[in-house]
Design a protein around this motif. Structure first.
Motif, PDB file in Angstrom:
ATOM      1  N   LYS A 287      22.923  14.747  -2.144  1.00 29.44           N
ATOM      2  CA  LYS A 287      21.620  15.060  -1.552  1.00 29.44           C
ATOM      3  C   LYS A 287      21.592  14.806  -0.045  1.00 29.44           C
ATOM      4  N   ILE A 288      22.741  14.570   0.538  1.00 33.38           N
ATOM      5  CA  ILE A 288      22.752  14.177   1.955  1.00 33.38           C
ATOM      6  C   ILE A 288      22.129  15.232   2.875  1.00 33.38           C
ATOM      7  N   ARG A 289      22.232  16.494   2.467  1.00 34.42           N
ATOM      8  CA  ARG A 289      21.657  17.553   3.298  1.00 34.42           C
ATOM      9  C   ARG A 289      20.132  17.546   3.288  1.00 34.42           C
ATOM     10  N   TYR A 290      19.574  16.822   2.359  1.00 37.07           N
ATOM     11  CA  TYR A 290      18.113  16.728   2.276  1.00 37.07           C
ATOM     12  C   TYR A 290      17.616  15.401   2.827  1.00 37.07           C
ATOM     13  N   CYS A 291      18.527  14.643   3.382  1.00 34.87           N
ATOM     14  CA  CYS A 291      18.223  13.247   3.691  1.00 34.87           C
ATOM     15  C   CYS A 291      18.009  12.993   5.183  1.00 34.87           C
ATOM     16  N   ASN A 292      16.982  12.232   5.486  1.00 32.69           N
ATOM     17  CA  ASN A 292      16.722  11.803   6.855  1.00 32.69           C
ATOM     18  C   ASN A 292      16.975  10.307   6.978  1.00 32.69           C
TER      19      ASN A 292
ATOM     20  N   LYS B 276       3.920  14.559  -3.998  1.00 32.81           N
ATOM     21  CA  LYS B 276       2.909  15.534  -3.606  1.00 32.81           C
ATOM     22  C   LYS B 276       2.934  15.762  -2.085  1.00 32.81           C
ATOM     23  N   VAL B 277       3.004  14.669  -1.354  1.00 28.65           N
ATOM     24  CA  VAL B 277       3.009  14.760   0.112  1.00 28.65           C
ATOM     25  C   VAL B 277       4.268  15.472   0.616  1.00 28.65           C
ATOM     26  N   VAL B 278       5.409  15.067   0.096  1.00 26.76           N
ATOM     27  CA  VAL B 278       6.677  15.645   0.569  1.00 26.76           C
ATOM     28  C   VAL B 278       6.755  17.124   0.203  1.00 26.76           C
TER      29      VAL B 278
ATOM     30  N   GLN C 133       0.818  -1.222   0.000  1.00 26.21           N
ATOM     31  CA  GLN C 133       0.000   0.000   0.000  1.00 26.21           C
ATOM     32  C   GLN C 133       0.852   1.273   0.000  1.00 26.21           C
ATOM     33  N   LYS C 134       2.175   1.129  -0.162  1.00 27.86           N
ATOM     34  CA  LYS C 134       3.022   2.324  -0.050  1.00 27.86           C
ATOM     35  C   LYS C 134       2.741   3.308  -1.194  1.00 27.86           C
ATOM     36  N   LEU C 135       2.991   4.583  -0.916  1.00 28.95           N
ATOM     37  CA  LEU C 135       2.688   5.616  -1.894  1.00 28.95           C
ATOM     38  C   LEU C 135       3.521   5.447  -3.164  1.00 28.95           C
TER      39      LEU C 135
ATOM     40  N   LYS D 207      16.159   3.121   0.411  1.00 30.71           N
ATOM     41  CA  LYS D 207      15.440   3.492  -0.802  1.00 30.71           C
ATOM     42  C   LYS D 207      14.436   4.615  -0.531  1.00 30.71           C
ATOM     43  N   SER D 208      13.683   4.481   0.539  1.00 32.28           N
ATOM     44  CA  SER D 208      12.653   5.491   0.827  1.00 32.28           C
ATOM     45  C   SER D 208      13.296   6.852   1.144  1.00 32.28           C
ATOM     46  N   ALA D 209      14.431   6.836   1.864  1.00 30.73           N
ATOM     47  CA  ALA D 209      15.109   8.102   2.182  1.00 30.73           C
ATOM     48  C   ALA D 209      15.644   8.755   0.918  1.00 30.73           C
ATOM     49  N   CYS D 210      16.155   7.926  -0.007  1.00 33.02           N
ATOM     50  CA  CYS D 210      16.674   8.461  -1.284  1.00 33.02           C
ATOM     51  C   CYS D 210      15.540   9.148  -2.063  1.00 33.02           C
ATOM     52  N   GLU D 211      14.383   8.496  -2.090  1.00 37.16           N
ATOM     53  CA  GLU D 211      13.249   9.058  -2.828  1.00 37.16           C
ATOM     54  C   GLU D 211      12.842  10.417  -2.249  1.00 37.16           C
ATOM     55  N   ILE D 212      12.765  10.467  -0.926  1.00 28.61           N
ATOM     56  CA  ILE D 212      12.339  11.716  -0.269  1.00 28.61           C
ATOM     57  C   ILE D 212      13.404  12.802  -0.432  1.00 28.61           C
ATOM     58  N   ALA D 213      14.678  12.430  -0.297  1.00 32.32           N
ATOM     59  CA  ALA D 213      15.761  13.414  -0.463  1.00 32.32           C
ATOM     60  C   ALA D 213      15.754  14.002  -1.873  1.00 32.32           C
ATOM     61  N   SER D 214      15.463  13.159  -2.859  1.00 29.35           N
ATOM     62  CA  SER D 214      15.418  13.648  -4.244  1.00 29.35           C
ATOM     63  C   SER D 214      14.296  14.670  -4.419  1.00 29.35           C
ATOM     64  N   ILE D 215      13.156  14.382  -3.847  1.00 25.02           N
ATOM     65  CA  ILE D 215      12.014  15.309  -3.957  1.00 25.02           C
ATOM     66  C   ILE D 215      12.356  16.638  -3.265  1.00 25.02           C
ATOM     67  N   ARG D 216      12.940  16.541  -2.084  1.00 17.71           N
ATOM     68  CA  ARG D 216      13.300  17.767  -1.346  1.00 17.71           C
ATOM     69  C   ARG D 216      14.344  18.585  -2.101  1.00 17.71           C
ATOM     70  N   SER D 217      15.311  17.911  -2.677  1.00 15.62           N
ATOM     71  CA  SER D 217      16.359  18.664  -3.387  1.00 15.62           C
ATOM     72  C   SER D 217      15.749  19.379  -4.594  1.00 15.62           C
ATOM     73  N   ARG D 218      14.758  18.738  -5.217  1.00 12.05           N
ATOM     74  CA  ARG D 218      14.084  19.390  -6.356  1.00 12.05           C
ATOM     75  C   ARG D 218      13.294  20.609  -5.868  1.00 12.05           C
ATOM     76  N   CYS D 219      12.697  20.483  -4.681  1.00 14.91           N
ATOM     77  CA  CYS D 219      11.937  21.606  -4.101  1.00 14.91           C
ATOM     78  C   CYS D 219      12.820  22.835  -3.934  1.00 14.91           C
ATOM     79  N   HIS D 220      14.074  22.569  -3.540  1.00 17.80           N
ATOM     80  CA  HIS D 220      14.987  23.681  -3.262  1.00 17.80           C
ATOM     81  C   HIS D 220      15.845  24.034  -4.481  1.00 17.80           C
ATOM     82  N   GLY D 221      15.450  23.511  -5.626  1.00 14.77           N
ATOM     83  CA  GLY D 221      16.152  23.850  -6.872  1.00 14.77           C
ATOM     84  C   GLY D 221      17.548  23.304  -6.883  1.00 14.77           C
TER      85      GLY D 221
END
Lengths: 84, 332
Positions: B295-300, B211-213, B202-204, B318-332
């Motif tokens: 992307k480590i600065r965006y990574c949890n 969208k969530v991040v 059921q994971k996103l 894997k999940s942290a990589c996905e979220i870090a990528s989204i965050r890095s895109r947010c911050h350009g």
């Protein structure tokens, strides 16, 4: 005469100082050295006179001064609903 | 501020100020995303649990969360919680709330339990019951939440976001606000404790996750934790967990036993366990690919998730990589 710490007050001594969580607000506070010293004795249900004596001995103050400092501290604890 | 100070001191001095105690793996629900792998072992007795609480208090533990399985399946739960309050822990109970009636909730309040943390997956009975696998569970959980509100006990709602409930984020936020409950969404589903991913169906998907991040990107600050502190994780430093069978774990997501409390004292295990020593010794440079990642600065990144997702405590999550990528895109 002794004092009791209220039920639900969470507390732990970490690195020599007491960290206390007030149950209603879930607020974390930290006591200073003297406060931690007294609070530790209160947790062990030490009578008022014993605390005064030990406080005086630890900080080299008169019995009168120790009694006043303890009374002030207890007043603060009661106000914060930590002790009764 | 003070909590941060306590976290830093306890991390440095290796004081387990935060702990989780699993009281049982039994549960009355069958949630699709549950990470627990049931074991045929003997649960800790009331006496053993109390002894562990004494040891944790002695070790400096302040914030203690009881979890399961479902803790209210234990007949001695109120005795245990009352004892924990007497020992002056900050007591949080993680429960699905479906077994809580009005009388039980009043008892929790009278005992001095500090907070109840419960999962609310949806405000739609059909969605909720499908996730829990038990018809009628939504009605029971909702009734308990209404009772909890009346009692004034502090409540934290935890909601893992999944494909089935992702669209309800706004409605759940409004519900929590209206009722004065704290709320925490988690877009990540942890694999099972044996590393199997069968519970993460059921994971996103990528678009839902993005969208969530992105909704939180505005408030996101760069994580400078790795480069500045060089401490990889608090598990085994100021955080510990205990299984229903007495195993001391660095964290519930790192199922490496430091030893069993039926055989050795907490003090001895905490001080001497090779498992904990190894974990405490982890440094940024030990993280193979992550150390050099841009992307480590965006990574949890969580070592436990890396272990469960990829079988490697030192590897990528894997999940942290996905979220870090989204965050890095947010911050350009």
């Amino acid at each position: 005469m002794g004092y009791n710490i209220e039920r639900g007050v969470a507390a732990r001594q970490v690195n020599g100082k007491y960290y206390i969580v007030l149950p209603q607000e879930m607020k974390l506070i930290k006591l200073n050295s003297a406060g931690s010293f007294i609070f530790g004795l209160l947790c062990r249900h030490a009578p008022e006179k014993t605390i005064e004596k030990k406080l005086g001995a630890k900080y080299g103050i008169s019995a009168e001064r120790a009694g006043k400092d303890l009374a002030d501290f207890i007043k603060d604890l009661k106000k914060a609903k930590i002790a009764r | 501020m003070l909590e941060k100070e306590l976290a830093e001191i306890s991390e440095e001095k290796l004081i387990p100020a935060w702990a989780m105690l699993e009281l049982t793996h039994r549960c009355n629900l069958k949630c699709s995303h549950c990470y627990i792998v049931k074991q045929k072992k003997r649960e800790l007795s009331t006496k053993e649990v109390k002894n562990i609480l004494d040891q944790l208090a002695e070790a400096g533990n302040l914030f203690l969360a009881f979890t399961g399985g479902e803790v209210f399946l234990r007949k001695d739960i109120f005795e245990i919680l009352g004892y924990a309050v007497e020992k002056r822990f900050v007591v949080t109970v993680l429960t699905n709330a479906t077994l809580l009636n009005s009388s039980a909730i009043k008892k929790l309040k009278a005992l001095g339990v500090h907070e109840l943390s419960t999962s609310l997956y949806s405000l739609k009975a059909g969605v909720f019951d499908k996730i829990t696998g038990v018809a009628g569970s939504f009605a029971k959980a909702l009734k308990a939440l209404q009772e909890l509100k009346k009692t004034g006990l502090s409540v934290r709602i935890k909601c893992p976001l999944m494909t089935a409930n992702c669209s309800e984020k706004k409605a759940l936020t409004a519900f929590a606000k209206k009722n004065g409950f704290k709320l925490l969404f988690d877009p990540v589903l942890a694999p099972k404790n044996d590393g199997s991913a069968e519970n993460t169906g059921q994971k996103l998907g990528p678009e839902q996750l993005a969208k969530v991040v992105k909704q939180h990107c505005g408030g996101w600050k760069y994580s400078k934790k790795y480069p500045e502190k060089n401490v990889i994780c608090s598990a085994g430093r100021n955080f510990t967990a205990v299984s229903p069978y007495g195993e001391v774990l660095p964290c519930l997501q790192i199922p490496y036993s430091a030893g069993n409390l039926r055989k050795k004292s907490f003090k001895e295990l905490w001080k001497n366990s090779p498992v904990l020593k190894k974990l405490r010794g982890l440094k940024l440079k030990d993280l193979k690919e992550c150390a050099a990642c841009e992307k480590i600065r965006y990574c949890n990144r969580c070592p436990g998730m890396a272990l469960l997702e990829n079988g490697d405590l030192y590897g990528k999550s894997k999940s942290a990589c996905e979220i870090a990528s989204i965050r890095s895109r947010c911050h350009g």
